[in-house]
Design a protein around this motif. Structure first.
Motif, PDB file in Angstrom:
ATOM      1  N   LEU A 109      40.516  39.877  45.640  1.00  0.00           N
ATOM      2  CA  LEU A 109      40.262  41.174  46.255  1.00  0.00           C
ATOM      3  C   LEU A 109      41.384  41.454  47.254  1.00  0.00           C
ATOM      4  CD1 LEU A 109      36.482  40.626  47.143  1.00  0.00           C
ATOM      5  CD2 LEU A 109      37.429  41.644  45.061  1.00  0.00           C
ATOM      6  N   ASN A 110      41.753  42.734  47.403  1.00  0.00           N
ATOM      7  CA  ASN A 110      42.737  43.069  48.423  1.00  0.00           C
ATOM      8  C   ASN A 110      42.175  44.116  49.378  1.00  0.00           C
ATOM      9  OD1 ASN A 110      43.100  45.623  47.262  1.00  0.00           O
ATOM     10  ND2 ASN A 110      45.191  45.236  46.589  1.00  0.00           N
ATOM     11  N   LYS A 111      42.917  44.362  50.454  1.00  0.00           N
ATOM     12  CA  LYS A 111      42.469  45.306  51.492  1.00  0.00           C
ATOM     13  C   LYS A 111      42.262  46.713  50.965  1.00  0.00           C
ATOM     14  CE  LYS A 111      43.612  43.571  55.932  1.00  0.00           C
ATOM     15  NZ  LYS A 111      43.445  44.056  57.231  1.00  0.00           N
ATOM     16  N   ALA A 112      42.982  47.084  49.925  1.00  0.00           N
ATOM     17  CA  ALA A 112      42.869  48.435  49.363  1.00  0.00           C
ATOM     18  C   ALA A 112      41.633  48.591  48.484  1.00  0.00           C
ATOM     19  CB  ALA A 112      44.126  48.774  48.561  1.00  0.00           C
ATOM     20  N   GLY A 113      40.850  47.525  48.321  1.00  0.00           N
ATOM     21  CA  GLY A 113      39.635  47.595  47.521  1.00  0.00           C
ATOM     22  C   GLY A 113      39.847  47.322  46.050  1.00  0.00           C
ATOM     23  N   LYS A 114      41.053  46.886  45.665  1.00  0.00           N
ATOM     24  CA  LYS A 114      41.313  46.557  44.259  1.00  0.00           C
ATOM     25  C   LYS A 114      40.857  45.136  43.966  1.00  0.00           C
ATOM     26  CE  LYS A 114      44.818  49.700  42.835  1.00  0.00           C
ATOM     27  NZ  LYS A 114      45.742  49.866  41.768  1.00  0.00           N
ATOM     28  N   ILE A 115      40.586  44.904  42.703  1.00  0.00           N
ATOM     29  CA  ILE A 115      40.163  43.577  42.253  1.00  0.00           C
ATOM     30  C   ILE A 115      41.036  43.137  41.083  1.00  0.00           C
ATOM     31  CG2 ILE A 115      38.377  44.578  40.768  1.00  0.00           C
ATOM     32  CD1 ILE A 115      36.703  42.025  41.290  1.00  0.00           C
ATOM     33  N   GLY A 116      41.423  41.883  41.144  1.00  0.00           N
ATOM     34  CA  GLY A 116      42.122  41.263  40.026  1.00  0.00           C
ATOM     35  C   GLY A 116      41.281  40.097  39.555  1.00  0.00           C
ATOM     36  N   LYS A 117      41.272  39.866  38.263  1.00  0.00           N
ATOM     37  CA  LYS A 117      40.471  38.750  37.744  1.00  0.00           C
ATOM     38  C   LYS A 117      41.128  38.175  36.505  1.00  0.00           C
ATOM     39  CE  LYS A 117      37.428  42.450  36.424  1.00  0.00           C
ATOM     40  NZ  LYS A 117      36.153  43.052  36.577  1.00  0.00           N
ATOM     41  N   SER A 118      40.924  36.897  36.319  1.00  0.00           N
ATOM     42  CA  SER A 118      41.482  36.204  35.168  1.00  0.00           C
ATOM     43  C   SER A 118      40.666  34.943  34.906  1.00  0.00           C
ATOM     44  CB  SER A 118      42.940  35.824  35.439  1.00  0.00           C
ATOM     45  OG  SER A 118      43.481  35.132  34.335  1.00  0.00           O
ATOM     46  N   LYS A 119      40.724  34.519  33.679  1.00  0.00           N
ATOM     47  CA  LYS A 119      40.040  33.292  33.259  1.00  0.00           C
ATOM     48  C   LYS A 119      41.102  32.327  32.739  1.00  0.00           C
ATOM     49  CE  LYS A 119      36.420  31.821  30.038  1.00  0.00           C
ATOM     50  NZ  LYS A 119      35.489  32.295  29.012  1.00  0.00           N
ATOM     51  N   THR A 120      40.941  31.061  33.055  1.00  0.00           N
ATOM     52  CA  THR A 120      41.858  30.047  32.547  1.00  0.00           C
ATOM     53  C   THR A 120      41.646  29.857  31.047  1.00  0.00           C
ATOM     54  OG1 THR A 120      40.298  28.235  32.868  1.00  0.00           O
ATOM     55  CG2 THR A 120      41.785  28.746  34.725  1.00  0.00           C
ATOM     56  N   ALA A 121      42.528  29.080  30.472  1.00  0.00           N
ATOM     57  CA  ALA A 121      42.305  28.611  29.102  1.00  0.00           C
ATOM     58  C   ALA A 121      41.081  27.695  29.114  1.00  0.00           C
ATOM     59  CB  ALA A 121      43.528  27.849  28.613  1.00  0.00           C
ATOM     60  N   THR A 122      40.467  27.529  27.964  1.00  0.00           N
ATOM     61  CA  THR A 122      39.324  26.622  27.859  1.00  0.00           C
ATOM     62  C   THR A 122      39.742  25.363  27.111  1.00  0.00           C
ATOM     63  OG1 THR A 122      38.574  27.615  25.791  1.00  0.00           O
ATOM     64  CG2 THR A 122      37.679  28.536  27.818  1.00  0.00           C
ATOM     65  N   PHE A 123      39.005  24.299  27.334  1.00  0.00           N
ATOM     66  CA  PHE A 123      39.237  23.064  26.598  1.00  0.00           C
ATOM     67  C   PHE A 123      37.897  22.359  26.397  1.00  0.00           C
ATOM     68  CE2 PHE A 123      39.742  22.171  31.060  1.00  0.00           C
ATOM     69  CZ  PHE A 123      39.161  20.930  31.268  1.00  0.00           C
TER      70      PHE A 123
END
Length: 190
Positions: A109-123
């Motif tokens: 999350l950032n101060k501007a209210g944006k969201i970034g998200k990601s998932k790792t590779a699975t094993f």
């Protein structure tokens, strides 16, 4: 095709504060490295806080794991609202037929209210570890028991142990942190 020039989130040269919703040194270090790779001209201070994920100690399934990462970032923001970014990293497991896979979610999350998200590779986890996790043990504890180690979740983790160090846990998370920063580093596109 012309790609837009990567923009820094802020043009000021002051150090920006990133709060990670965990004191786990692997999560803190991978966050620092991911941010520095994407925003190479920025200066960051990265601090970890003990933040409750509000999910099971060992999240099961994609949704609970994502929710844990989101809760860590959101609760870090509530705990330390003066920061510029808040990061949640949550490792989880999921049964896929007879096998169990491991992965992690990263939410930023950032101060501007944006969201970034990601998932790792699975094993896929070995059955000896999967059995212990299904019995109620956290993945890190199961790794320690099966591989006769101590506190592996704050070091190489299952991914590092099983790949014999070819993929260590810090680099595994670092890549997901970098990917979660895509919407935050490409402001004109998101």
């Amino acid at each position: 095709m012309i790609f837009p020039k990567r923009k820094n989130i802020q043009t000021a040269t002051r150090e920006q504060l990133i709060v990670v919703g965990s004191k786990n040194p692997v999560k803190v270090n991978s966050t620092s490295k991911g941010f520095h790779k994407i925003f190479d001209e920025q200066h960051f201070i990265v601090e970890g806080l003990n933040i409750n994920s509000q999910v099971s100690d060992q999240p099961m399934g994609d949704q609970e794991t994502y929710q844990g990462a989101f809760n860590r970032a959101s609760n870090a923001q509530k705990t330390f609202p003066e920061a510029d970014f808040w990061v949640g990293i949550e490792g989880g497991v999921e049964d896929t037929g007879e096998e169990m896979s491991a992965f992690a979610w990263v939410v930023i999350l950032n101060k501007a209210g944006k969201i970034g998200k990601s998932k790792t590779a699975t094993f896929i986890l070995p059955e000896a570890i999967s059995k212990l996790v299904r019995g109620g043990m956290e993945l890190g504890e199961a790794d320690d028991k099966v591989f006769d180690r101590e506190n592996s979740k704050q070091e190489s983790g299952a991914v590092g142990i099983l790949t014999k160090g070819a993929v260590d846990r810090a680099k595994y998370y670092e890549q997901a942190v970098s990917l979660a920063l895509i919407p935050l580093s490409n402001e004109g596109l998101y």
